[in-house]
Design a protein around this motif. Structure first.
Motif, short mmCIF file in Angstrom:
data_model
loop_
_atom_site.label_atom_id
_atom_site.label_comp_id
_atom_site.label_asym_id
_atom_site.label_seq_id
_atom_site.Cartn_x
_atom_site.Cartn_y
_atom_site.Cartn_z
N VAL A 1 38.72 75.07 -52.74
CA VAL A 1 40.03 75.00 -52.07
C VAL A 1 41.13 75.64 -52.92
N ALA A 2 41.04 75.44 -54.24
CA ALA A 2 42.08 75.95 -55.13
C ALA A 2 42.13 77.47 -55.17
N ASP A 3 41.04 78.11 -54.77
CA ASP A 3 41.01 79.58 -54.80
C ASP A 3 41.50 80.21 -53.51
N GLN B 1 39.81 83.37 -44.20
CA GLN B 1 40.29 82.84 -45.47
C GLN B 1 40.67 84.00 -46.38
N VAL B 2 41.82 83.88 -47.01
CA VAL B 2 42.26 84.90 -47.96
C VAL B 2 42.27 84.28 -49.36
N LYS B 3 41.53 84.90 -50.26
CA LYS B 3 41.45 84.39 -51.64
C LYS B 3 42.76 84.62 -52.38
N LYS B 4 43.10 83.68 -53.23
CA LYS B 4 44.29 83.84 -54.09
C LYS B 4 44.16 85.10 -54.93
N GLY C 1 46.71 75.35 -49.91
CA GLY C 1 46.18 74.00 -49.81
C GLY C 1 47.04 73.04 -48.98
N GLN C 2 48.17 73.51 -48.44
CA GLN C 2 49.02 72.63 -47.65
C GLN C 2 48.82 72.88 -46.15
N LEU D 1 50.16 88.51 -57.07
CA LEU D 1 50.57 88.34 -55.68
C LEU D 1 49.37 88.51 -54.73
N THR D 2 49.20 87.56 -53.82
CA THR D 2 48.20 87.70 -52.76
C THR D 2 48.83 88.55 -51.66
#
Ligand SMILES: Nc1ncnc2c1ncn2[C@@H]1O[C@H](COP(=O)(O)OP(=O)(O)OP(=O)(O)O)[C@@H](O)[C@H]1O
Ligand SMILES: [Mg+2]
Length: 252
Positions: free
Chosen positions: A3-5, A33-36, A72-73, A198-199
């Motif tokens: 989740v943190a990634d 899903q987009v990775k950090k 994560g929010q 930056l993502t």
């Protein structure tokens, strides 16, 4: 992927509009899903639902159904105040730069910081640092009409960075630019990705743009994601006819 990634997690997103008594499905059951710290491309022809989908990321467009998480929010659970906070962490740039004509380049970059608890001096200093970062320090006192298209987009990027976003959404930001200027803007985005972590979510209708800086890509058609994965895989073994046709356009 833990989740943190994950920077952006969209689950089963649908967006419908009512138009003249008919229901238009702009986004149809999209999950991604987009990775950090990654650069994620979204490609598809006009009307595919790309802009509508990215507006869901900061709930500028509320989905008819589905779940939106950023860093994560769960955004749909947030109070308006907290949502405003998250929105500031998601910057956006567009094909039309939307600069304020009557303000200098520096003032344009400062604009998102007006009304914040920051002194005028610090605000100007920050805007100037951002102009340096995008290579436009010497244009601080110029007006937008004195700049080329590529320079205007650099100002728009600096302005988008003023609120220290974690995520930058680029909706056809290079579509109005010639190939050389496009390349220099993409290089700048890559630098911001590398140096600031930056993502970036990047919408385009050009495969070449995807190829030059994205790691992952989603292909959209009629509101759906019809193919997604690593850019390298998509280029070597495209599965869908639409993806193949988008790839062949690049040869023209
Ligand atoms: N506010 C709205 N009301 C009604 N229909 C809408 C609205 N916004 C978008 N649509 C419709 O949703 C569909 C997707 O539009 P969207 O702007 O997301 O496409 P796009 O992939 O970004 O296209 P383009 O490449 O031309 O920018 C289109 O059929 C559009 O007409
Ligand atoms: Mg669009």
């Amino acid at each position: 992927m833990g989740v943190a990634d994950v920077a952006i997690d969209l689950q089963d997103i649908n967006v419908t509009f009512e138009r003249k008594g008919e229901t238009v499905t702009a986004v149809n059951d999209v999950s991604l899903q987009v990775k950090k710290g990654s650069i994620y491309g979204i490609i598809g022809y006009s009307g595919a639902g790309k802009s509508t989908l990215v507006r869901v990321i900061n709930l500028l467009q509320r989905p008819s159904s589905g779940k939106v998480s950023v860093s994560g929010q769960d955004l749909q659970q947030l109070t308006d105040k907290k949502l405003r906070g998250v929105r500031q962490k998601v910057g956006m740039i567009f094909q039309h730069f939307n600069l304020l004509r009557s303000r200098t380049v520096l003032n344009n970059v400062e604009y998102p910081l007006l009304g914040k608890k920051i002194s005028r001096k610090d605000r100007e200093a920050k805007a100037f640092e951002l102009l340096k970062l995008v290579g436009l320090a010497e244009y601080a006192q110029s007006y937008p009409e004195e700049l080329s298209g590529g320079q205007k987009q650099r100002v728009a990027i600096a302005r988008a960075l003023a609120s220290d976003p974690d995520i930058l959404i680029s909706d056809e930001a290079t579509s109005a630019l010639d190939p050389q200027t496009t390349a220099s803007i993409l290089e700048l985005l890559k630098k911001l990705n590398d140096e600031l972590g930056l993502t970036i979510v990047l919408i385009t209708h050009e495969m070449q743009v995807i190829k030059s800086i994205c790691q992952e890509v989603a292909v959209m058609a009629d509101g759906s994601v019809i193919e997604q994965g690593l850019v390298g895989d998509l280029f070597t073994a495209p599965q869908q006819p639409l993806t193949k046709s988008l790839l062949s356009l690049r040869l023209m």
